[in-house]
Design a protein around this motif. Structure first.
Motif, PDB file in Angstrom:
ATOM      1  N   HIS A 183       0.826  -1.213   0.000  1.00 22.01           N
ATOM      2  CA  HIS A 183       0.000   0.000   0.000  1.00 22.01           C
ATOM      3  C   HIS A 183       0.862   1.266   0.000  1.00 22.01           C
ATOM      4  N   GLU A 184       1.836   1.283  -0.882  1.00 21.02           N
ATOM      5  CA  GLU A 184       2.669   2.468  -1.074  1.00 21.02           C
ATOM      6  C   GLU A 184       1.977   3.427  -2.045  1.00 21.02           C
ATOM      7  N   ARG A 185       2.469   4.654  -2.076  1.00 23.83           N
ATOM      8  CA  ARG A 185       2.002   5.618  -3.085  1.00 23.83           C
ATOM      9  C   ARG A 185       2.798   5.372  -4.361  1.00 23.83           C
ATOM     10  N   VAL A 186       2.115   4.970  -5.414  1.00 27.90           N
ATOM     11  CA  VAL A 186       2.787   4.596  -6.648  1.00 27.90           C
ATOM     12  C   VAL A 186       2.264   5.464  -7.786  1.00 27.90           C
ATOM     13  N   TYR A 187       3.210   5.959  -8.605  1.00 29.17           N
ATOM     14  CA  TYR A 187       2.877   6.808  -9.748  1.00 29.17           C
ATOM     15  C   TYR A 187       3.408   6.164 -11.017  1.00 29.17           C
ATOM     16  N   LEU A 188       2.631   6.277 -12.083  1.00 28.57           N
ATOM     17  CA  LEU A 188       2.991   5.698 -13.373  1.00 28.57           C
ATOM     18  C   LEU A 188       2.989   6.819 -14.415  1.00 28.57           C
ATOM     19  N   TYR A 189       4.185   7.138 -14.932  1.00 31.04           N
ATOM     20  CA  TYR A 189       4.346   8.220 -15.901  1.00 31.04           C
ATOM     21  C   TYR A 189       4.761   7.647 -17.254  1.00 31.04           C
ATOM     22  N   ARG A 190       4.109   8.066 -18.328  1.00 37.27           N
ATOM     23  CA  ARG A 190       4.512   7.660 -19.664  1.00 37.27           C
ATOM     24  C   ARG A 190       5.663   8.542 -20.148  1.00 37.27           C
ATOM     25  N   PHE A 226       3.500  20.142 -13.791  1.00 39.70           N
ATOM     26  CA  PHE A 226       3.937  18.882 -13.221  1.00 39.70           C
ATOM     27  C   PHE A 226       3.046  18.443 -12.061  1.00 39.70           C
ATOM     28  N   SER A 227       2.605  19.383 -11.237  1.00 39.64           N
ATOM     29  CA  SER A 227       1.768  19.011 -10.091  1.00 39.64           C
ATOM     30  C   SER A 227       0.488  18.318 -10.545  1.00 39.64           C
ATOM     31  N   GLU A 228      -0.093  18.804 -11.648  1.00 41.39           N
ATOM     32  CA  GLU A 228      -1.317  18.183 -12.159  1.00 41.39           C
ATOM     33  C   GLU A 228      -1.013  16.824 -12.794  1.00 41.39           C
ATOM     34  N   LEU A 229       0.093  16.744 -13.521  1.00 38.95           N
ATOM     35  CA  LEU A 229       0.485  15.466 -14.121  1.00 38.95           C
ATOM     36  C   LEU A 229       0.723  14.424 -13.042  1.00 38.95           C
ATOM     37  N   LYS A 230       1.364  14.819 -11.951  1.00 36.09           N
ATOM     38  CA  LYS A 230       1.635  13.880 -10.863  1.00 36.09           C
ATOM     39  C   LYS A 230       0.339  13.368 -10.248  1.00 36.09           C
ATOM     40  N   THR A 231      -0.603  14.279 -10.052  1.00 38.53           N
ATOM     41  CA  THR A 231      -1.892  13.877  -9.489  1.00 38.53           C
ATOM     42  C   THR A 231      -2.587  12.867 -10.392  1.00 38.53           C
ATOM     43  N   GLN A 232      -2.554  13.114 -11.688  1.00 38.45           N
ATOM     44  CA  GLN A 232      -3.213  12.208 -12.629  1.00 38.45           C
ATOM     45  C   GLN A 232      -2.467  10.878 -12.776  1.00 38.45           C
ATOM     46  N   SER A 233      -1.184  10.867 -12.438  1.00 36.19           N
ATOM     47  CA  SER A 233      -0.375   9.661 -12.617  1.00 36.19           C
ATOM     48  C   SER A 233      -0.419   8.734 -11.407  1.00 36.19           C
ATOM     49  N   ARG A 234      -1.045   9.154 -10.342  1.00 33.62           N
ATOM     50  CA  ARG A 234      -1.150   8.321  -9.141  1.00 33.62           C
ATOM     51  C   ARG A 234      -2.013   7.096  -9.441  1.00 33.62           C
ATOM     52  N   ILE A 235      -1.508   5.922  -9.120  1.00 35.04           N
ATOM     53  CA  ILE A 235      -2.278   4.688  -9.284  1.00 35.04           C
ATOM     54  C   ILE A 235      -3.224   4.553  -8.097  1.00 35.04           C
ATOM     55  N   ALA A 265      -5.381 -10.690 -13.866  1.00 41.10           N
ATOM     56  CA  ALA A 265      -4.908 -10.738 -15.247  1.00 41.10           C
ATOM     57  C   ALA A 265      -5.052  -9.397 -15.954  1.00 41.10           C
ATOM     58  N   ASP A 266      -5.972  -8.533 -15.483  1.00 39.72           N
ATOM     59  CA  ASP A 266      -6.204  -7.235 -16.126  1.00 39.72           C
ATOM     60  C   ASP A 266      -5.489  -6.086 -15.401  1.00 39.72           C
ATOM     61  N   TYR A 267      -4.552  -6.423 -14.534  1.00 37.12           N
ATOM     62  CA  TYR A 267      -3.912  -5.397 -13.700  1.00 37.12           C
ATOM     63  C   TYR A 267      -3.276  -4.284 -14.529  1.00 37.12           C
ATOM     64  N   SER A 268      -2.513  -4.624 -15.547  1.00 36.16           N
ATOM     65  CA  SER A 268      -1.828  -3.607 -16.353  1.00 36.16           C
ATOM     66  C   SER A 268      -2.813  -2.654 -17.004  1.00 36.16           C
ATOM     67  N   GLU A 269      -3.934  -3.190 -17.470  1.00 40.02           N
ATOM     68  CA  GLU A 269      -4.953  -2.339 -18.076  1.00 40.02           C
ATOM     69  C   GLU A 269      -5.639  -1.475 -17.028  1.00 40.02           C
ATOM     70  N   GLU A 270      -5.878  -2.038 -15.856  1.00 41.98           N
ATOM     71  CA  GLU A 270      -6.587  -1.305 -14.807  1.00 41.98           C
ATOM     72  C   GLU A 270      -5.782  -0.107 -14.309  1.00 41.98           C
ATOM     73  N   ILE A 271      -4.478  -0.257 -14.146  1.00 42.21           N
ATOM     74  CA  ILE A 271      -3.689   0.856 -13.593  1.00 42.21           C
ATOM     75  C   ILE A 271      -3.451   1.950 -14.632  1.00 42.21           C
ATOM     76  N   ARG A 272      -3.819   1.678 -15.878  1.00 47.54           N
ATOM     77  CA  ARG A 272      -3.690   2.694 -16.931  1.00 47.54           C
ATOM     78  C   ARG A 272      -5.035   3.248 -17.362  1.00 47.54           C
ATOM     79  N   SER A 273      -6.081   2.885 -16.629  1.00 42.13           N
ATOM     80  CA  SER A 273      -7.403   3.415 -16.945  1.00 42.13           C
ATOM     81  C   SER A 273      -7.456   4.890 -16.603  1.00 42.13           C
ATOM     82  N   LYS A 274      -8.515   5.568 -17.018  1.00 40.77           N
ATOM     83  CA  LYS A 274      -8.653   7.011 -16.804  1.00 40.77           C
ATOM     84  C   LYS A 274      -8.468   7.325 -15.332  1.00 40.77           C
ATOM     85  N   PRO A 275      -7.566   8.248 -14.986  1.00 42.59           N
ATOM     86  CA  PRO A 275      -7.277   8.524 -13.569  1.00 42.59           C
ATOM     87  C   PRO A 275      -8.481   9.093 -12.834  1.00 42.59           C
TER      88      PRO A 275
END
Length: 336
Positions: free
Chosen positions: A214-221, A299-308, A318-328
């Motif tokens: 339960h860490e804070r995780v961010y995913l940035y493209r 950047f502050s807004e991008l970071k907020t949107q990138s939070r998983i 099985a759908d984990y990768s798709e789920e964490i990339r769904s609309k923030p």
């Protein structure tokens, strides 16, 4: 009078020499304590003996003998440290027991031992691995992952590579830990951990952080060109294969999770020396300033949107990768 022979200059040189000796002795003592020397009794004995022998040699009444004695002890310590070999044949903790390896055939990369553990808790898991072949021509994305467990200054940083068929393989540069040692941040400054490229399914490498720890995780493209994505991925693949035959030491300052990414990316030295490399929690802001992230948003807004964001009691499926990339989701992140 030559300024370098004046009494004042000689005092300065004497003080500087003593300070340098103290620093070296402290480093050497810590290097011995955090070393992988066996048995443990030998390691502890050398840890105690080294500073005592140096202190004794420095107090010898004969100045030449004192200098030679201290020099011999420090030289022996330095030679040992520089020639202390990293190894792949230790008794490793379960997560680091099986390294990945890579075989290339043209544009096809066959990766063996991709980790895909099933975690119930951080200590209770079912080890699983699989092999997969990836076509480098189908590499379509690279994501930067930052994971925080306390505060904002320090995060674990790694990459995940995506392909047109929807598959992802995550690669994380970490300390390879032995069973008999507890994790220590200080130990990472010395020859204590070998470096390990965790090559894993996102359900494992990211999922354990979002759903178990339960860490804070961010995913940035990352906004890389196809050629840059491929070059970066190939660099990781080569290093993974090299480490199977030629292990290397991890170092918290010079060869860690963040500097390793910059090395694989062939980043210029001035970027590797940026303060945000050491304080890895700010690595994403460095990537943003370098134009490697979407700069259309602050950047502050991008970071907020990138939070998983994951539902309570979620577990990677099985759908984990798709789920964490769904609309923030719209969230209020107190860390931003």
């Amino acid at each position: 009078m030559n300024p370098q022979t004046s009494p004042r200059w000689q005092r300065v040189r004497k003080i500087a020499g003593r300070v340098a000796l103290v620093v070296f002795v402290l480093f050497g003592t810590a290097a011995l304590y955090y070393s992988t020397l066996e048995p443990d009794g030998l390691r502890i004995a050398l840890t105690v003996l080294f500073p005592l022998l140096v202190a004794g040699a420095s107090r010898l009444p004969n100045r030449l003998a004192s200098r030679d004695g201290v020099g011999t002890l420090c030289g022996a310590l330095g030679i040992w440290y520089l020639t202390d070999p990293p190894r792949n044949d230790r008794e490793w903790q379960g997560e680091y027991a099986v390294p990945a390896d890579v075989t290339m055939n043209g544009s096809l990369a066959h990766i063996r031992n991709i980790r895909n553990f099933i975690y119930r808790t951080t200590q209770d898991y079912t080890p699983r691995y699989y092999d997969a072949t990836y076509n480098l021509d189908d590499l379509s994305s690279v994501d930067l992952v930052t994971s925080y467990w306390a505060g904002n200054a320090i995060a674990h940083v790694f990459l995940s590579f995506g392909f047109r068929d929807g598959r992802h393989v995550a690669m994380s540069i970490e300390t390879r830990r032995q069973k008999k040692f507890q994790y220590s941040t200080i130990a990472g400054f010395f020859h204590h951990y070998e470096i390990f490229y965790v090559t894993a399914d996102e359900r494992d490498l990211i999922g354990v952080r979002t759903d178990v720890r339960h860490e804070r995780v961010y995913l940035y493209r990352l906004t890389l060109s196809p050629a840059e994505r491929r070059r970066l991925f190939e660099s990781y693949l080569r290093e993974i294969h090299t480490l199977v035959q030629h292990p290397a030491w991890y170092n918290t300052l010079t060869d860690n999770c963040t500097t390793g990414i910059l090395t694989r990316a062939q980043a210029r030295l001035r970027y590797r020396l940026d303060w945000r490399v050491l304080l890895s929690g700010y690595t994403a802001s460095l990537a943003y300033d370098l134009g490697l992230l979407d700069t259309r948003l602050p950047f502050s807004e991008l970071k907020t949107q990138s939070r998983i964001q994951r539902p309570a009691n979620a577990s990677p499926d099985a759908d984990y990768s798709e789920e964490i990339r769904s609309k923030p989701h719209e969230i209020n992140d107190p860390a931003d």
